[in-house]
Every structure is written in structure tokens, then in C-alpha cells.
Enzyme design. Structure first.
Site, PDB file in Angstrom:
ATOM      1  N   LYS A  73     -39.417 -78.295 -85.731  1.00 15.39           N
ATOM      2  CA  LYS A  73     -40.866 -78.480 -85.749  1.00 15.39           C
ATOM      3  C   LYS A  73     -41.583 -77.467 -84.872  1.00 15.39           C
ATOM      4  CE  LYS A  73     -44.161 -82.217 -84.666  1.00 15.39           C
ATOM      5  NZ  LYS A  73     -44.232 -83.640 -84.247  1.00 15.39           N
ATOM      6  N   SER A  93     -33.752 -80.158 -84.051  1.00 15.26           N
ATOM      7  CA  SER A  93     -32.898 -79.158 -83.405  1.00 15.26           C
ATOM      8  C   SER A  93     -32.446 -79.563 -82.013  1.00 15.26           C
ATOM      9  CB  SER A  93     -33.640 -77.809 -83.344  1.00 15.26           C
ATOM     10  OG  SER A  93     -34.848 -77.914 -82.597  1.00 15.26           O
ATOM     11  N   SER A 149     -27.033 -91.420 -74.615  1.00 13.35           N
ATOM     12  CA  SER A 149     -27.794 -90.877 -75.743  1.00 13.35           C
ATOM     13  C   SER A 149     -27.313 -89.487 -76.153  1.00 13.35           C
ATOM     14  CB  SER A 149     -29.286 -90.848 -75.422  1.00 13.35           C
ATOM     15  OG  SER A 149     -29.530 -90.184 -74.206  1.00 13.35           O
ATOM     16  N   LEU A 150     -27.070 -88.597 -75.184  1.00 16.48           N
ATOM     17  CA  LEU A 150     -26.513 -87.292 -75.549  1.00 16.48           C
ATOM     18  C   LEU A 150     -25.159 -87.465 -76.220  1.00 16.48           C
ATOM     19  CD1 LEU A 150     -27.361 -85.087 -72.414  1.00 16.48           C
ATOM     20  CD2 LEU A 150     -28.393 -84.942 -74.689  1.00 16.48           C
ATOM     21  N   HIS A 152     -39.334 -93.524 -72.490  1.00 12.72           N
ATOM     22  CA  HIS A 152     -38.241 -92.557 -72.361  1.00 12.72           C
ATOM     23  C   HIS A 152     -37.338 -92.488 -73.580  1.00 12.72           C
ATOM     24  CE1 HIS A 152     -35.448 -89.975 -70.279  1.00 12.72           C
ATOM     25  NE2 HIS A 152     -34.470 -90.860 -70.312  1.00 12.72           N
ATOM     26  N   GLY A 204     -29.966 -86.317 -66.630  1.00 13.06           N
ATOM     27  CA  GLY A 204     -28.972 -87.202 -66.064  1.00 13.06           C
ATOM     28  C   GLY A 204     -27.542 -86.895 -66.434  1.00 13.06           C
ATOM     29  N   GLY A 205     -27.293 -86.298 -67.575  1.00 14.30           N
ATOM     30  CA  GLY A 205     -25.936 -85.954 -67.958  1.00 14.30           C
ATOM     31  C   GLY A 205     -25.504 -86.635 -69.227  1.00 14.30           C
ATOM     32  N   THR A 212     -33.428 -83.211 -75.894  1.00 13.55           N
ATOM     33  CA  THR A 212     -32.140 -82.759 -75.377  1.00 13.55           C
ATOM     34  C   THR A 212     -32.341 -81.763 -74.241  1.00 13.55           C
ATOM     35  OG1 THR A 212     -30.965 -83.126 -77.460  1.00 13.55           O
ATOM     36  CG2 THR A 212     -30.022 -81.509 -75.941  1.00 13.55           C
ATOM     37  N   ARG A 268     -30.342 -99.168 -73.793  1.00 15.19           N
ATOM     38  CA  ARG A 268     -29.355 -98.088 -73.765  1.00 15.19           C
ATOM     39  C   ARG A 268     -28.720 -97.948 -72.393  1.00 15.19           C
ATOM     40  NH1 ARG A 268     -29.721 -92.490 -72.355  1.00 15.19           N
ATOM     41  NH2 ARG A 268     -31.902 -92.804 -71.809  1.00 15.19           N
TER      42      ARG A 268
END
Length: 566
Positions: A37, A14, A399-400, A359, A50-51, A45, A394
């Protein structure tokens, strides 16, 4: 196909990836069951400070100095030669649409001067221009999580249902059909959920290590289940350690955005050391900063290095004005400010003790650019997936974006694949037709698994600094562990951590070079011949529809009742 009027999709997770996939799949007419979970907001998330990076030059409020190729090259540069070029270009090309969709879902990104003014776009490590969107200062992830969870309420309850506090136990497969459902632990009751497709969006595996910025739920559940189902995985040796987590139990993240706005790192003597290490100094790639932080800490007897924010001021402030610095930090980074002050740190007047912490996992379940894995009917998205966009390291705040972009693309693929399903369900994802190396099959050991002991061993042998002998010793030690057999959340998590930890160590041993976030002191340089991804798989052990003896362990019984969306 299921007996429901529409193809049933089971989405496990989620965070931004799972929520985006679920919302987009329901919007495309699919019958979605979303598993969480824990609470819906117990995700990585929600913790993201950081954005979200995006190429917004074409949007009305965007960054006019940016360009697709700039963002592509920044991402490829951070990835150190192992990115999938096509996947990176998809990520950047679709980024503006992903931001637009988030805004339509109600995400309120920060603006320079109120409604209608341009977005505030920050600069972070290894980005060539400011392109990082924030919401609520350092509460970007929490705002995205809030908006997407709220959007669930607008979806008809007969089209999207939610099971909270429900843990994935295993995937269920069928010969010739692939994934056809999942075994789950609903509270303390095991159940089987039938599905036409399963999407894993279970996040990463930060709990492999004692120091992590991840939530407690990040135990590699989706990756472990995919391994047991015979799915290919890749890039598991590439674990990103954030350079600056508060050096206290719980490892609260001090965002890279703080360094992006002027904070510097100092050793115990007060000396700033990163300008001697990399031309970008504090804005160097995270692996560079994390390794140097570890080395400096070891050189001063294990004491943490210091993040100095005392010279940071807002408009009109002065470096000597503690009050203006305090006001600026509280306004710009309210979440960090509150957390640090709760730990007795006045970061406007004193440096912050920090340590690297696990991380982000660049590797995971191998997928194509629409979430398809090597197992028919099984999709993966977000941190548990490995699309190839991150490569060996990365790029900050990608990532978002990955969760939003590939969540939407996975929903598109689900709608197309399920409606075209003629029963054959061909393999479509990477390494489906071979090319994956076999993971070692080991008998169960005799030493009972203890999580804290396991985590300490992973930190020492497969942490920020690695070498061949240490990895070999760790592989032997992990082979001797016996996973717990109980059917409880803790025991299932421990089983998953051991499975993923063994795979991480195998991959790290195989990559006899240093590349990106994977650094081996016995071979500290990259090997051009190894600038490629390595795929792995193990023989399937997940339950199948042909093995009815599983019913003696798990209560089979499809969940058909309608569960309200919110």
C-alpha cells in the site's frame, strides 16, 4: 486458471506475513504479484520492538530450558479459553523452523557474546521462561523487514513482481470460483488484477482509535474487503491495547521488553501499584496492565501513569549510577532511547509518561491453519487473519512468529490447492458451510464520516473499558454515519474503518462477558458458557465477474507487464 505459465497468486501486504508467503510461494514455483500500500517497509512488522517468541530448545543456539508444552500452555493461558488448541500447537511446533528460515534469509538475532555464542533470549509478560529473540536490541521488526525485503532481490523477476503504493479497493469474485482477483488503486488509477488466488496480509486496524502504535496504513483494508466478499470473520471484539505507549501524539511504543528487564509502573504519587493487582505485577498479561493503567489515569484526573526505568542497570552498574543506567538503556533499547530523548525525556533519570494504545487485533478473517478462508481462492495470514492462536488475548511476541509460521504454511497450501484445482474449488476454511451469525445490514446514514470524530467515539465506547449501554450508543452513532464515496486512498480507508468499526462493536455487544482483552464493566467476569469463538459474515457486495457495470467505476485491464522485483 490464469494464462501465465504458472498459477498467479496476488499477495496483498508487505509485513512479515506477506513477505514470507510471497517468498515461499515463489520458491514453490508460483507466479507471485506482491502489493504494498505504501513503501515496502511501512508496516507493523518494521515497528515491532519486543522480539519474536519461539521454542528453540532443539536448535544449536537455543533456550535449553524451554519445551513445546510450556510455550503451548503459556499461549493458551493468555488466550483465556478461546484459542484453537490445534492452531496453537502448530504455531509452537513450527517455530524452530520459522526461526531457521529467518536466519537463512539473513536475520541477525542478538547473541550473548558475538558470533557462535548462544542467542540472547528475553522474558516478557506471561511467558514462563525467557524465549524472546531480539535483533538490534529493540529493532527486531526492522531487522526482519530488512532481511526479507533484501531476500526479494534473489527471486527471479519473472516469478515475483512488486507493485508499490498500490491499495486494495475490493476483491473480485466469480460465482462458483470465489476470489479471482482484486480491484486496486495504483497511485490514482483504479485497475483490476486477475489471479488464481488472493492472499490478504494487510495487517490490523489500529487506526480505529486515536491512540495506536500501528502505522498509518493500518486501516483494516483486508478485513473490510473480505467482509464485502462474504468471508467469515471472528474474534473482532478482542482488541489488544499495549499498556505503555509514550503519552504524546504518535504514541511511540515503549516495548514490553523494558518491563521484562525491570522497569516498573507508578502512579502520580510515585506508588508502584501492579503488585496489588496481579501476582506477575508488571509482567501480567497486557489486558490486565492496560486496564489498570487506564483506571489509575482516570483516578488522577486523566494524567498519564509513569514507567520508571531509573533502577535498570547493565552488568557492573548500580541503581544509583545514572551514567550506567543511561548507557545500559541506550545499548539495550537504542530505538526507544533515541525516541524518548527526541521528546526531551531522559529515562535514565526520570519516569516516562505512558498511556495504553491500540496495538494488535486478535480477530480478523477466519482461517484454518493453512490460511484458507470461507471464500474459495481467498487466503489470509498475519494480523488480518484469525487462526485462533491468540484467542482473547495475544501472548507477547507471538505475532511475528504467527506471520512467519502461517506465511510458510499458506504458501504450502497455495501450491497444493492450485495444482489440484479442477474447477470446483470447494470451501475449505472455517464457517464455510454455515455457523456464522449475520452482521447487521444497515442503510447508509446521513452524517458525513469524519475520521477524528469516529476514532474518539471508538476510544470512548469500544476502547480499553467497555459496557453495554456505551456499546449500544456507539452502534447507533456508527449506523448514522455515511461513508465517503470518493475513489481516493483516504476515502477508501475511511470506508474500511467504518465497516470494521461497526463489526467490532457488534461483536463486543454480543459478547456479554469479560474475557481477555475484551472487558465490559457491566459484566466484569467471564461466562464459562461463552468460552468459544463467534463467527460473523455479511451478504457479499464485492464486484463479481458477472457485473460488468463495475467497469463504469473501475478501469478493468489486467496488469500483465513484468515489474522488477526490487
Amino acid at each position: 486458471m490464469s494464462t501465465t505459465p504458472f498459477p498467479r497468486v496476488l499477495v496483498v501486504g508487505s509485513g512479515i506475513a506477506g513477505l514470507t508467503t510471497a517468498l515461499a510461494a515463489a520458491d514453490r514455483g508460483l507466479d507471485v504479484v506482491l502489493l504494498s500500500k505504501d513503501r515496502l517497509d511501512e508496516t507493523s512488522t518494521a515497528r515491532a520492538q519486543g522480539g519474536i517468541a519461539a521454542m528453540t530448545a532443539g536448535l544449536p543456539d537455543g533456550q535449553p530450558r524451554d519445551a513445546e508444552e510450556l510455550h503451548v500452555q503459556d499461549t493458551l493461558g493468555a488466550g483465556a479459553g478461546t484459542c484453537d488448541d490445534d492452531a496453537v500447537r502448530v504455531l509452537v511446533r513450527d517455530s524452530a523452523a520459522a526461526i531457521t528460515a529467518l536466519v537463512e534469509h539473513g536475520v541477525a538475532f542478538d547473541r550473548a557474546d558475538g558470533p557462535g555464542s548462544p542467542w540472547v533470549e528475553g522474558l516478557e509478560g506471561a511467558h514462563s521462561v525467557p524465549r524472546i529473540l531480539h535483533a538490534g536490541g529493540d529493532a527486531t521488526g526492522r531487522e526482519i523487514q530488512r532481511a526479507l525485503v533484501a531476500a526479494l532481490a534473489a527471486v527471479a523477476s519473472d516469478r515475483l513482481r512488486i507493485l508499490r503504493h498500490t491499495m486494495l479497493v475490493d476483491l473480485v469474485t466469480s460465482p462458483g470460483r470465489g476470489a479471482v482477483g482484486a480491484l486496486v488503486l495504483d497511485g490514482d488509477r483504479p485497475r483490476r488484477l486477475a489471479a488464481d488466488a488472493v492472499v490478504l496480509a494487510t495487517g490490523g486496524a489500529g487506526q480505529l482509535y486515536p491512540h495506536t502504535t500501528n502505522p498509518a496504513v493500518a486501516t483494516g483494508d483486508g478485513i473490510a474487503a473480505a467482509l464485502r466478499a462474504g468471508a467469515a470473520v471472528t474474534d473482532l471484539e478482542f482488541v489488544q491495547f499495549h499498556p505503555t505507549a509514550l503519552a504524546v501524539p504518535g504514541c511511540f511504543l515503549v516495548s514490553e521488553a523494558v518491563r521484562g528487564e525491570g522497569a516498573v509502573l507508578r502512579d502520580g504519587t510515585g506508588r508502584r501499584y501492579l503488585p496489588d493487582v496481579h501476582p506477575l505485577a508488571e509482567l501480567a498479561p497486557r489486558d490486565v496492565v492496560a486496564r489498570e493503567n487506564v483506571r489509575r489515569s482516570l483516578a488522577q484526573g486523566g494524567r498519564p501513569v509513569l514507567l520508571d526505568c531509573t533502577g535498570m542497570t547493565g552488568p557492573g552498574g548500580t541503581a544509583s549510577s545514572g551514567r550506567s543506567t543511561a548507557e545500559h538503556l541506550a545499548r539495550r533499547f537504542p530505538t526507544i532511547d533515541a525516541a524518548l530523548r527526541a521528546h526531551g525525556v531522559d529515562w535514565s533519570r526520570e519516569p516516562v509518561p505512558v498511556t495504553p494504545a491500540a496495538h494488535y487485533l486478535m480477530g480478523g478473517i477466519a482461517t484454518d491453519d493453512r490460511g484458507r478462508t470461507s471464500v474459495p481462492g481467498l487466503y489470509a495470514v498475519g494480523e488480518c487473519a484469525a487462526t485462533g492462536v491468540h484467542g482473547a488475548n495475544r501472548l507477547a511476541s507471538n505475532s511475528l512468529l504467527e506471520g512467519a509460521v502461517f506465511g510458510a504454511r499458506t504458501a504450502e497450501a497455495l501450491a497444493a490447492d492450485l495444482r489440484a484445482d479442477d474447477g470446483a474449488r470447494p470451501h475449505r476454511g472455517p464457517a464455510a458451510d454455515g455457523g456464522a451469525l449475520p452482521l447487521p445490514e444497515r442503510p447508509e446514514g446521513d452524517v458525513p464520516f469524519e475520521r477524528e470524530v469516529f476514532q474518539a467515539a471508538m476510544w470512548t465506547g469500544a476502547g480499553v473499558l467497555r459496557d453495554g449501554p456505551g456499546l449500544e450508543a456507539l452502534a447507533v452513532r456508527l449506523a448514522g454515519l455515511r461513508p465517503p464515496a470518493a475513489l481516493s486512498r483516504r476515502a477508501l480507508e475511511d470506508r474500511n474503518l467504518l465497516a470494521v468499526g461497526r463489526a467490532v462493536v457488534t461483536a463486543a455487544l454480543h459478547r456479554a462477558e469479560s474475557r481477555g482483552a475484551h472487558f465490559r464493566e457491566d459484566c466484569p467476569a467471564p461466562d464459562p458458557a461463552r468460552a468459544r469463538r463467534t463467527f460473523w459474515r455479511r451478504e457479499p457486495t464485492a464486484p463479481t465477474t458477472e457485473h460488468q457495470d463495475t467497469a463504469s467505476t473501475y478501469t478493468y485491464g489486467d496488469i500483465l507487464e513484468r515489474i522488477p522485483a526490487c
